[in-house]
Scaffold this motif. Sequence first.
Motif, PDB file in Angstrom:
ATOM      1  N   GLN A  52       0.844  -1.194   0.000  1.00  0.00           N
ATOM      2  CA  GLN A  52       0.000   0.000   0.000  1.00  0.00           C
ATOM      3  C   GLN A  52       0.872   1.234   0.000  1.00  0.00           C
ATOM      4  OE1 GLN A  52      -3.430   0.387   2.381  1.00  0.00           O
ATOM      5  NE2 GLN A  52      -4.261  -0.888   0.778  1.00  0.00           N
ATOM      6  N   PRO A  53       0.333   2.364  -0.524  1.00  0.00           N
ATOM      7  CA  PRO A  53       1.147   3.586  -0.458  1.00  0.00           C
ATOM      8  C   PRO A  53       1.483   3.912   0.987  1.00  0.00           C
ATOM      9  CG  PRO A  53      -1.119   4.026  -1.210  1.00  0.00           C
ATOM     10  CD  PRO A  53      -0.932   2.556  -1.212  1.00  0.00           C
ATOM     11  N   GLY A  54       2.760   4.197   1.233  1.00  0.00           N
ATOM     12  CA  GLY A  54       3.177   4.524   2.596  1.00  0.00           C
ATOM     13  C   GLY A  54       3.768   3.338   3.333  1.00  0.00           C
ATOM     14  N   GLY A  55       3.615   2.136   2.771  1.00  0.00           N
ATOM     15  CA  GLY A  55       4.156   0.961   3.428  1.00  0.00           C
ATOM     16  C   GLY A  55       5.568   0.671   2.964  1.00  0.00           C
ATOM     17  N   THR A  56       6.356   0.032   3.809  1.00  0.00           N
ATOM     18  CA  THR A  56       7.711  -0.350   3.419  1.00  0.00           C
ATOM     19  C   THR A  56       7.941  -1.807   3.751  1.00  0.00           C
ATOM     20  OG1 THR A  56       8.553   0.248   5.580  1.00  0.00           O
ATOM     21  CG2 THR A  56       8.706   1.922   3.847  1.00  0.00           C
ATOM     22  N   LEU A  57       8.955  -2.394   3.145  1.00  0.00           N
ATOM     23  CA  LEU A  57       9.279  -3.798   3.419  1.00  0.00           C
ATOM     24  C   LEU A  57       9.885  -3.977   4.804  1.00  0.00           C
ATOM     25  CD1 LEU A  57      10.575  -5.281   0.070  1.00  0.00           C
ATOM     26  CD2 LEU A  57       8.702  -6.117   1.483  1.00  0.00           C
ATOM     27  N   GLN A  58      10.208  -2.836   5.424  1.00  0.00           N
ATOM     28  CA  GLN A  58      10.738  -2.932   6.790  1.00  0.00           C
ATOM     29  C   GLN A  58       9.686  -3.573   7.708  1.00  0.00           C
ATOM     30  OE1 GLN A  58      11.596   0.876   8.507  1.00  0.00           O
ATOM     31  NE2 GLN A  58      12.492  -0.033  10.358  1.00  0.00           N
ATOM     32  N   PHE A  59       8.397  -3.231   7.442  1.00  0.00           N
ATOM     33  CA  PHE A  59       7.282  -3.835   8.175  1.00  0.00           C
ATOM     34  C   PHE A  59       6.309  -4.422   7.152  1.00  0.00           C
ATOM     35  CE2 PHE A  59       8.684  -0.080  10.586  1.00  0.00           C
ATOM     36  CZ  PHE A  59       9.187  -0.717  11.702  1.00  0.00           C
ATOM     37  N   PRO A  60       6.541  -5.676   6.718  1.00  0.00           N
ATOM     38  CA  PRO A  60       5.797  -6.214   5.567  1.00  0.00           C
ATOM     39  C   PRO A  60       4.282  -6.166   5.742  1.00  0.00           C
ATOM     40  CG  PRO A  60       7.529  -7.717   6.280  1.00  0.00           C
ATOM     41  CD  PRO A  60       7.477  -6.632   7.283  1.00  0.00           C
TER      42      PRO A  60
END
Lengths: 335, 302
Positions: free
Chosen positions: B73-81
């Motif tokens: 989702q926009p705003g999400g990163t793989l740091q917190f899947p």
Amino acid sequence: MLKFLVRRLLTFVPTFLGVTAISFFFIRLIPGDPILLLAGERGVSPERYAELQTQYGFDKPLWGQYLDYIWGVFQGDLGTSFVTKKPVLDEFLTLFPATLELSLCAILLAIAIGIPAGVVAAVNRGKFFDQTLMTTALVGYSMPIFWWALLLIIVFSSGLGWTPVSGRISLMYYFPNATGFMLIDSLMSGQKGAFASAVSHLILPTIVLATIPLAVIARQTRSAMLEVLGEDYVRTARAKGLTPARVNGVHALRNALIPVTTVIGLSVGTLLAGAILTETIFSWPGVGKWMVDSIFRRDYQAVQGGLMLIAVIVMIVNLIVDLLYGLINPKIRKG
Amino acid sequence: MTEITETPATATGPAHPSPLREFWQYFSDNRGAVAGLVVFAAFFLVAVFAPLIAPYPPHEQFRDHLLQPPFWQPGGTLQFPLGTDPLGRDMLSRLIFGARYSFFIGMVVVSIASFFGVVIGVIAGFAPSWLDTLIMRLMDIVLSFPSLLLALVLVAVLGPSLMNAMIAIAVVLQPHFVRLTRAAVLSERPKDYVTAAKVAGAKPGRLMFVTVLPNCLAPIIVQAALSFSSAILDAAALGFLGMGAQPPTPEWGTMLAESREFILRAWWVVTFPGLCILFAVLAINLMGDGLRDALDPKLKRS
């Protein structure tokens, strides 16, 4: 049949006493002094304490209190709520129609979809439709309904804006509580849009509450149909040249419905347990939510009465199911 | 004809497969059951190796990443899947640790309920009729209460905690084991091998638990599998109502309750814990269906 009836009624009495005993003694096991709880945070003088103790009968020995309670129960007195100071029975009866309305809608939905689905699955045994349907039923059966409710709210209430999030009817409408059933009352009030509002409030809770009984009924109908479809009389009916719809829908289904009826009756307990979660999530003002609220308010008099009343309702429904079953199936009477 | 394909034992038919082999044959016929077993095994491994798999400890808070959406989702990163919860904790890590609680709950509840249920059930099956009636009447009384309601009140009496929730659920599930065991014992008792053991001088305890009980196990095993899933569901429901595991425990039901007020803003904090509950329960129920098909001789297509 009369003997069966009498024997069944005789087992009802000790179970009933057991249920009252459990709800009574459980509540007494809760740590904390009910009088201090009653008095609130301001505390209470020793005289007032003694007075309250006598008023609620807490000065008597436990078995004496229990006898008083049973005596009260038979006279329709379940004590007074610690919090609202109203008789527990009155509170229960005011809220019960809401739960009944929701439960009836849920069970009707479950029957209306579950039985046809089970029949179609059985007739198409092993085919794609059967497999899809039975997988869906198992998913429904495994559903954490409190999560299912939240999911439906996300999609239909907040996402699409189709249904309201909570309550029984929009606050715009006000009319007297004639029957306690919102659908009937709103129709009778004659106000424009009131009935539609009541229906739209009812949709999501009904779907949520119907999910597990629906899955159970569909599975049971399918297996009962499979059993019946192998019987000689079904083969005879087919051989006579009757249409498949008539064979499946009349000859087979009629006999398959016997075990299904039992399952429907026994799902009343499931419904009432489901109502606790459903009502809490949708703020539905019924007995399920009331029980949860009473537990959190430590209103033990209400919890005790509600626990007993709900168990008695389940027992009565089970009794009726048993009697009906004995009526339909003579083998049971002798058992 | 260069090879003799038939074994010499044709007169008595092919050798009977070992019970375990036969069981597996029936069980593996049911694709759903095998799928359930695979998912169950996967959950089990996740639960066992949670500290190794999870990217973060379940309670670690990242204050700069409150309610971060999943990575796609926009705003999400793989740091917190799978995103973060309202307190900035990693959803994925909490879900992984949550598997431990659900398995633990299932194991403990089923162990308590089946142990006491089976012992009481065997006793009821062998007891004189007054004791049998007394036991069964008691079980009827417990079964008169909707299970979740009784568990809820029991927890209110004992005090809300995960341990008490497990005890309450075990108490509620146990009558099913009693009824099932008693029925199985009653159907075994008139059989010849039981009479033979009695004539040979077996003491009551031996007769009950060594001679008869092993022949009653099939329905009990199926019930245990189904109870495992009800235990997980009920514990999650109690957690959801605030009467089970207490925050900040990463139990799936409790996670749902904690994040309920955010459902309109952050769908992921509500969706994922519920999906985990659903998948775990579904896998176990699929397995339970397979077990019943494989163990119940009445349904076997012989």
